[in-house]
Design an enzyme around this catalytic site. Structure first.
Site, PDB file in Angstrom:
ATOM      1  N   ASP A  30      88.080  16.361  -2.436  1.00 19.62           N
ATOM      2  CA  ASP A  30      86.806  16.024  -2.133  1.00 19.62           C
ATOM      3  C   ASP A  30      85.753  14.991  -2.917  1.00 19.62           C
ATOM      4  O   ASP A  30      86.851  14.665  -4.357  1.00 19.62           O
ATOM      5  CB  ASP A  30      85.685  17.312  -2.128  1.00 19.62           C
ATOM      6  CG  ASP A  30      84.334  16.606  -1.760  1.00 19.62           C
ATOM      7  OD1 ASP A  30      84.218  17.686  -0.159  1.00 19.62           O
ATOM      8  OD2 ASP A  30      83.388  16.409  -2.147  1.00 19.62           O
ATOM      9  N   CYS A 264      75.130  21.298  13.338  1.00 21.93           N
ATOM     10  CA  CYS A 264      76.359  21.087  14.034  1.00 21.93           C
ATOM     11  C   CYS A 264      75.414  20.370  15.786  1.00 21.93           C
ATOM     12  O   CYS A 264      75.499  19.293  15.853  1.00 21.93           O
ATOM     13  CB  CYS A 264      77.657  21.685  14.898  1.00 21.93           C
ATOM     14  SG  CYS A 264      78.013  21.817  13.230  1.00 21.93           S
TER      15      CYS A 264
HETATM   16  C1  UGA Z   1      78.785  25.754  16.594  1.00 20.75           C
HETATM   17  C2  UGA Z   1      79.432  25.724  17.894  1.00 20.75           C
HETATM   18  O1  UGA Z   1      79.525  27.266  18.044  1.00 20.75           O
HETATM   19  C3  UGA Z   1      81.040  26.008  16.906  1.00 20.75           C
HETATM   20  O2  UGA Z   1      82.130  26.269  18.037  1.00 20.75           O
HETATM   21  C4  UGA Z   1      81.556  24.418  16.419  1.00 20.75           C
HETATM   22  O3  UGA Z   1      82.824  24.114  15.902  1.00 20.75           O
HETATM   23  C5  UGA Z   1      80.350  24.044  15.333  1.00 20.75           C
HETATM   24  O4  UGA Z   1      78.717  24.146  15.959  1.00 20.75           O
HETATM   25  C6  UGA Z   1      79.966  22.954  15.102  1.00 20.75           C
HETATM   26  O5  UGA Z   1      80.233  21.667  15.997  1.00 20.75           O
HETATM   27  O6  UGA Z   1      81.293  22.293  14.129  1.00 20.75           O
HETATM   28  P1  UGA Z   1      77.561  26.637  14.290  1.00 20.75           P
HETATM   29  O7  UGA Z   1      76.475  25.945  14.097  1.00 20.75           O
HETATM   30  O8  UGA Z   1      78.443  27.436  13.189  1.00 20.75           O
HETATM   31  O9  UGA Z   1      78.750  26.275  15.939  1.00 20.75           O
HETATM   32  O10 UGA Z   1      76.740  28.011  15.175  1.00 20.75           O
HETATM   33  P2  UGA Z   1      76.781  28.893  16.587  1.00 20.75           P
HETATM   34  O11 UGA Z   1      76.898  29.656  16.229  1.00 20.75           O
HETATM   35  O12 UGA Z   1      77.070  27.384  17.377  1.00 20.75           O
HETATM   36  O13 UGA Z   1      75.352  28.660  15.720  1.00 20.75           O
HETATM   37  C7  UGA Z   1      74.067  27.797  16.718  1.00 20.75           C
HETATM   38  C8  UGA Z   1      72.624  27.273  16.155  1.00 20.75           C
HETATM   39  O14 UGA Z   1      72.209  28.679  18.369  1.00 20.75           O
HETATM   40  C9  UGA Z   1      72.078  28.576  15.391  1.00 20.75           C
HETATM   41  O15 UGA Z   1      70.883  28.122  14.936  1.00 20.75           O
HETATM   42  C10 UGA Z   1      72.139  30.215  15.947  1.00 20.75           C
HETATM   43  O16 UGA Z   1      71.197  31.123  15.759  1.00 20.75           O
HETATM   44  C11 UGA Z   1      71.115  29.261  17.782  1.00 20.75           C
HETATM   45  N1  UGA Z   1      72.260  30.119  19.242  1.00 20.75           N
HETATM   46  C12 UGA Z   1      73.049  30.850  19.079  1.00 20.75           C
HETATM   47  C13 UGA Z   1      70.623  30.966  19.845  1.00 20.75           C
HETATM   48  O17 UGA Z   1      69.485  29.658  19.561  1.00 20.75           O
HETATM   49  N2  UGA Z   1      71.140  31.579  20.635  1.00 20.75           N
HETATM   50  C14 UGA Z   1      72.176  31.728  20.661  1.00 20.75           C
HETATM   51  O18 UGA Z   1      72.350  32.748  21.802  1.00 20.75           O
HETATM   52  C15 UGA Z   1      73.687  31.808  20.146  1.00 20.75           C
END
Ligand code: UGA
Length: 439
Positions: A30, A264
């Site tokens: 890094d 993401c």
């Molecule tokens: C997301 C994807 O889920 C991963 O598969 C991917 O690898 C990652 O991005 C990436 O591109 O590196 P992440 O950003 O860690 O993962 O979080 P998520 O669990 O997907 O949640 C994203 C957002 O959506 C959060 O703010 C969460 O609160 C929101 N969310 C999620 C909702 O508002 N409703 C839901 O039903 C689910």
């Protein structure tokens, strides 16, 4: 196998620790010497459940180390995982590829023996081909410096589990030898029998942005239904359960509320639009503009509800915000709906007090003007409305009756639809939630 992991953020640090824990010899690199020193000392520089134990085990095995030296990396490894960030470019929808490009530029001239560079970062379609050509022209070993794309699907909060037991692996390769090397690297993972998709690099790049676009679409779809429920007298939580029973639809990722944030989903759907525009077919995903707009409207809706709850003016009002991270079990505040709402209300003249179990240090760096409270109780003391914006277990399990005597006005707005409405109402609160009837 001897591998390097380039970039030690959420993705790279987890990948490096897990790969070493699975038996490979790993060097992580890094540009940030503080981060490298922390990782070498067994300290995870961010909050990720379970990662500290994996890191400790991997360091103790002697198979893992971290460096800032490209020479160390090139001397040590024959397989190089590229895990640097691809944030949104300032003033544009496009992805900023400067970290990807500078990593490849630093590594290429040092590749004097056959090597495989495996991209894991989320990149616009066509990047892998461009980098492969760059490597061929700039590596002393020429065409023996190969490139493959192996997108990452890990979720923050479940990063270790998603790395050692992913629900699928995608290998974007241009030759059989690269596919064979990837199969060897992931042999300790694929023993669990998950699907492995071998395809070309462009498909692999697209799989990642398609997956995140679909997830964002699912969330915005249910949030659009919430908007309709609010005017039609429906209950979006019940609606989500009801449509989710249809296995073609599924209940996961249909939690309505303040929507998606993080490092993401928001930037990926924008970068996808930018790239597809360059490819001349922007009409194919024009709908992602609406997905983004629905998502941002939910944040404004909470600001509007809070304003109404405090009588139409934020002046002299104290607003308690429960949650700063973009989701629970993470200290990541990048594009966090909770913090965005907190900042908007603060800018509109209210006194905003924020509490989050893990993300307050990161939040304070980004929004130093907000007040940060060390406990839920201190956050809500004397407040005119309480906003629940990140669904940490601590908030879901708090006894609302213990908070009632502390506040000036017992009014809670549930932006994540997961507080126990009956319990809050029984404790004397006015309970409001996005997309649900108030009474
Ligand atoms: C997301 C994807 O889920 C991963 O598969 C991917 O690898 C990652 O991005 C990436 O591109 O590196 P992440 O950003 O860690 O993962 O979080 P998520 O669990 O997907 O949640 C994203 C957002 O959506 C959060 O703010 C969460 O609160 C929101 N969310 C999620 C909702 O508002 N409703 C839901 O039903 C689910």
């Amino acid at each position: 196998m001897k591998i390097s992991v380039i970039g030690c953020g959420y993705l790279g640090a987890t990948h490096a620790a897990c790969m070493a824990d699975l038996g490979h010899e790993v060097i992580g690199i890094d540009v940030d010497p503080t981060k490298v020193a922390k990782l070498n000392a067994g300290e995870v520089p961010f909050y990720e459940p379970g990662l500290d134990e994996v890191l400790a085990r991997a360091l103790a095995s002697g198979r893992l180390s971290f460096t800032t030296s490209w020479d160390d990396v090139a001397n040590f490894a024959d397989i190089h995982f590229l895990c640097v960030g691809t944030p949104q470019k300032l003033g544009s929808y496009a992805a900023d590829l400067q970290y990807v490009d500078s990593a490849i530029a630093a590594l290429a001239p040092l590749l004097t023996r056959p090597a495989l560079v495996i991209g894991k970062s989320t990149v616009p379609a066509g990047t892998a081909q461009r980098l492969a050509e760059y490597l061929e022209h700039h590596a002393p070993v020429g065409a023996q410096a190969r490139l493959a794309w192996n997108p990452e699907f890990l979720r923050e909060g479940f990063a270790v589990e998603d790395t050692v037991r992913p629900d699928r692996l995608v290998y974007g390769v241009s030759d059989d030898e690269s596919a064979a090397l990837l199969a060897q690297v992931y042999a300790p993972v694929t023993v669990h029998g998950m699907p492995v998709i071998v395809t070309n690099p462009a498909t692999a790049e697209l799989v990642k942005v398609a997956a995140n676009s679909f997830l964002a679409t699912k969330i915005s779809f249910i949030n659009a239904m919430a908007e309709i429920c609010e005017v039609a007298g429906g209950d979006v939580a019940v609606l989500a359960d009801a449509i989710g029973h249809d296995t073609r639809i599924g209940r996961r990722f249909l939690n309505a509320g303040v929507g998606f944030g993080g490092g993401c989903l928001p930037k990926d759907i924008r970068a996808f639009q930018a790239r597809v525009g360059e490819l001349g077919v922007s009409h194919a995903i024009d709908f992602l503009d609406d997905i983004d707009a629905i998502n941002l409207r939910r944040r404004q809706k909470v600001v509007d509800l809070a304003l109404a709850a405090v009588g139409g003016t934020f002046a002299e009002k104290t607003i308690a915000v429960l949650g700063a991270a973009f989701k629970p079990d993470s200290d990541d505040v990048r594009d966090s709906p909770a913090l965005d709402i907190a900042a908007s209300i603060s800018n509109a003249g209210a006194h905003v007090r924020v509490y989050d179990p893990k993300a307050m240090a990161n939040a304070a760096l980004r929004f130093p003007k907000l007040e940060y409270a060390p406990t839920i109780e201190i956050a809500v003391a004397g407040s005119d409305v309480v906003l629940h914006l990140t669904e940490w277990q601590e908030f879901r399990s708090v006894d609302p009756a213990t908070l009632t005597p502390l506040v000036r006005n017992a009014h809670v707005i549930d932006g994540r639809l997961c507080l126990d409405a009956t319990a809050w109402r029984a404790a004397g609160w006015t309970y409001e939630a996005l997309g649900r009837p108030t009474a």
